[in-house]
Design an enzyme around this catalytic site. Sequence first.
Site, short mmCIF file in Angstrom:
data_model
loop_
_atom_site.label_atom_id
_atom_site.label_comp_id
_atom_site.label_asym_id
_atom_site.label_seq_id
_atom_site.Cartn_x
_atom_site.Cartn_y
_atom_site.Cartn_z
N GLN A 203 0.88 -1.18 0.00
CA GLN A 203 0.00 0.00 0.00
C GLN A 203 0.92 1.22 0.00
OE1 GLN A 203 -3.63 -0.48 0.15
NE2 GLN A 203 -2.95 -2.56 -0.34
N GLY A 244 -11.89 3.19 3.33
CA GLY A 244 -10.93 2.27 2.73
C GLY A 244 -9.96 2.95 1.77
N HIS A 245 -9.00 2.18 1.29
CA HIS A 245 -7.97 2.73 0.40
C HIS A 245 -8.56 3.20 -0.92
CE1 HIS A 245 -6.85 -1.72 -0.80
NE2 HIS A 245 -8.14 -1.51 -0.81
N ASN A 246 -8.03 4.33 -1.38
CA ASN A 246 -8.42 4.92 -2.67
C ASN A 246 -9.86 5.41 -2.73
OD1 ASN A 246 -6.04 2.88 -3.43
ND2 ASN A 246 -6.07 4.56 -4.91
#
Lengths: 355, 355, 355
Positions: A203, A244-246
């Site tokens: 990540q 969450g990511h992105n």
Amino acid sequence: MKLSALLPIIGNASVAEHAADPDITGIASLHDALPGDLSFLANPKYTRQVETTRASAVFVPNDYAGAAPETCVLVRVDSPDKAFAAAVPHFTLPPIQRKPGIHPTAVVGENVTLGEGVYIGPYAVIGDGATLGARVIVEAHVVVGEECVLGDDVHLYPMVSIRERCRLGKRVTIHNGTVIGADGYGYATSVTPQGIRIEKIPQLGIVEIEDDVEIGANTTIDRARFGATRIGHDTKIDNLVQIGHNVRTGPCCGIVSQVGIAGSTHLGTGVMLWGKVGVAGHLTIADGVEVLANAGVPGDLRTPGQYIGSPAVPKREALRIFHMPRAVENLKEEVTKLKAQIKELQDRLNKEPDA
Amino acid sequence: MKLSALLPIIGNASVAEHAADPDITGIASLHDALPGDLSFLANPKYTRQVETTRASAVFVPNDYAGAAPETCVLVRVDSPDKAFAAAVPHFTLPPIQRKPGIHPTAVVGENVTLGEGVYIGPYAVIGDGATLGARVIVEAHVVVGEECVLGDDVHLYPMVSIRERCRLGKRVTIHNGTVIGADGYGYATSVTPQGIRIEKIPQLGIVEIEDDVEIGANTTIDRARFGATRIGHDTKIDNLVQIGHNVRTGPCCGIVSQVGIAGSTHLGTGVMLWGKVGVAGHLTIADGVEVLANAGVPGDLRTPGQYIGSPAVPKREALRIFHMPRAVENLKEEVTKLKAQIKELQDRLNKEPDA
Amino acid sequence: MKLSALLPIIGNASVAEHAADPDITGIASLHDALPGDLSFLANPKYTRQVETTRASAVFVPNDYAGAAPETCVLVRVDSPDKAFAAAVPHFTLPPIQRKPGIHPTAVVGENVTLGEGVYIGPYAVIGDGATLGARVIVEAHVVVGEECVLGDDVHLYPMVSIRERCRLGKRVTIHNGTVIGADGYGYATSVTPQGIRIEKIPQLGIVEIEDDVEIGANTTIDRARFGATRIGHDTKIDNLVQIGHNVRTGPCCGIVSQVGIAGSTHLGTGVMLWGKVGVAGHLTIADGVEVLANAGVPGDLRTPGQYIGSPAVPKREALRIFHMPRAVENLKEEVTKLKAQIKELQDRLNKEPDA
């Protein structure tokens, strides 16, 4: 403080002629108020509480038509909520102010840039290469990662931790225990002859938070797999929220406690997600969508308006679902009647030949 | 970096003859890519974005049949996801590395055993009698309790706290703010003539985490009432997850954000719980069960497969429930028709005698 | 330790004559027990496990009618749960004890009042003007805000943070990472010609926690907008719970993991909210209400009893909803039969004229 002395502070207000001018010594809700307290009626749900309140004065809407006890002066205002908010600071202690300075126990890394008027509290840790704008407040026990950039007037409460390279705009406030930029949940899973194989996907992105964002306590916003997880300006996020990511949110979104937004989902402008809403990953949520508490969103929501339920549907459809038990009961009754009618017809037909 | 220079890194890839060899200067998603960026198509949902992307090159599956802009080179690969993951580190900063050593502000208790190459960050506190394996990384502001055992290559991010006597295997990674080994929620409640009486049940067990487990931020895993709460090897746990006392998970489970698992429930091997799933206490969840987001599990799930809804049912049954509003509408229409037909029959019978 | 030596500790117990007197060397659940272990049967769900357990002795209810392996002595007791709880400390390590004293790294502000026997751990920070009662335990890395008041025997685990002016009663225990008194989520939103305008409503109240409250890990309890958010005495709160501004709970409530209670809602006495329950704001929940796991409460609950579902309804109604798919299937079958009968009637009537 006399009520009459308070009124100029709150602007456009009217009091019935010959009304008393009580001493105001405190503030309270309608239900809790004691003599001497000022209260307010903002939510119509509480209208009947005005009639029995022990408050000495109550801010009510201009069109309030109800009664009040003799001991209570009604003050008519454009917005009871705003008027009350203006009065509150006169009866409460002010928030704690931090004076500029760096506590001797703070650990400030190499090549850190500090703007003027910065406060850094006890045991705070600022990583190498970080940049703090003017008047930034970093309270006790905050950890700011390497090469982070914090805009002017950022305020981080105790126990906030921000992983390396994340970027916060101006006037961003983050409450205790919130984590910005931890790794997202990303694994490549495969089934091999030797069993399940799970590999971590690095990540390597960051989190970018635009100006005037406020984030509650113990919330988590994951760094991007690559690029940035982005929170739009003026967005307000509550406690225990997972982003969450992105993920990207537009400006002016409201994200209430315990909401979860899975990776790569994009929210438009002014999206409102009420408590405990869950949104699946890789979705597009249009400008002006409002998702009511407890709903689960498994697919894109492309039209503004209110959504409800799990899976979330437009509110109108949801009402049909909620009324379904009634509809099924009605159908049962109708089918019972039809059976009786058919039985009767059968009996008549069976008799006819004999007739 | 020329695209042609990048390809050997990612293995088995094919590019159309005579294709251009652009300079790759960054990475981005299809939607966000600018000229110079490399992107990838892993999720078929985004297929149409290839046709309009501004990326200079895109990794696509070998069987990709769509078009791409003239400015974009399509690179056919076995796994666009893996190829992209291999390329990403060439365009992003590497994660922060910690050099072995103990920060002078760290408080290391008595009788602590430290393996070689250990890093202990600012203000970390290591309790008496703890054991840290080789190359363990304990970042700033971590608190490790008395007599804890941390295996080789454990990595604890800032603000992690681990209560006394818990045991972590090798290569366990725990992100910021997570709490391991707090007391479980356990009380004996009785109603007495004097009112409700609530007594705490002492929580005297520990938490045991096997090798290669990763745990997200602000998650909580409670110590056992007695014995151990146990997380199986290679299990991956996301942010804000709650795992109750005496829970056991098998190896290779996936537990996504905001899941809650109540006390004494046992998960088999490779169980997957998606976001916000709740599982009641004292249950058995079989190997290979997958519970979709937002579901609530009130009873044992003894057969592998997908479950959905609250209460959770096998996916096929759930679809019937989701389609029920349609089914009820259909029934209403049929009943209306039947009523008309019966009316007609009644009319005919009523006329017959006159005929 | 001989079983016969253990029995006097647990009070009223009976063992079959001529039963063996095994050495007890450990404790375990029925399923996990090995020879030498003592176990217990409290939950009838596990009754069949007694028949196959490898434990050397098992506490069972006085009326237990089942069998046990020859290697296992059954001990009949009034409450197997309590008997086992009394035995557990003889086979587990005791909880860590803190000796009075202030760690040299603790930062204690000005005008702080400390009761006798207080323990303050490494890197704890106590704000100016705070008051700590007798025997208060403040563990490593706790931050207590300015002018907070902590009653006798309060115990704060590592990473707890308490914002300024909050008040905790006697014997309040708070686990790691919990945040007391962060700002509530309160904004005044308006739509202007220039776009959405969001203004923060100052949160100037406090949190008051009464005696004998226990709060789990990573939970958040917001300070009031004005006045106090209040937790009633003997209330027990689990991990990752969100309690909004101006909420009040009665005494003896149970609030299980991941529950969320929105602002200004009032719970009565002995209210039980199971895992993941969400309660909307400005509601009244009556004494003795129990809301089962995963439910969402959108309106007042004025009658004691069990509620379930989202929106939550009394359990009896909910069962009707859960059985609706069956009811709809039944209706479909009945309608199909009715259609056939009508068809037959029609055929007969159509033939009659020819007869």
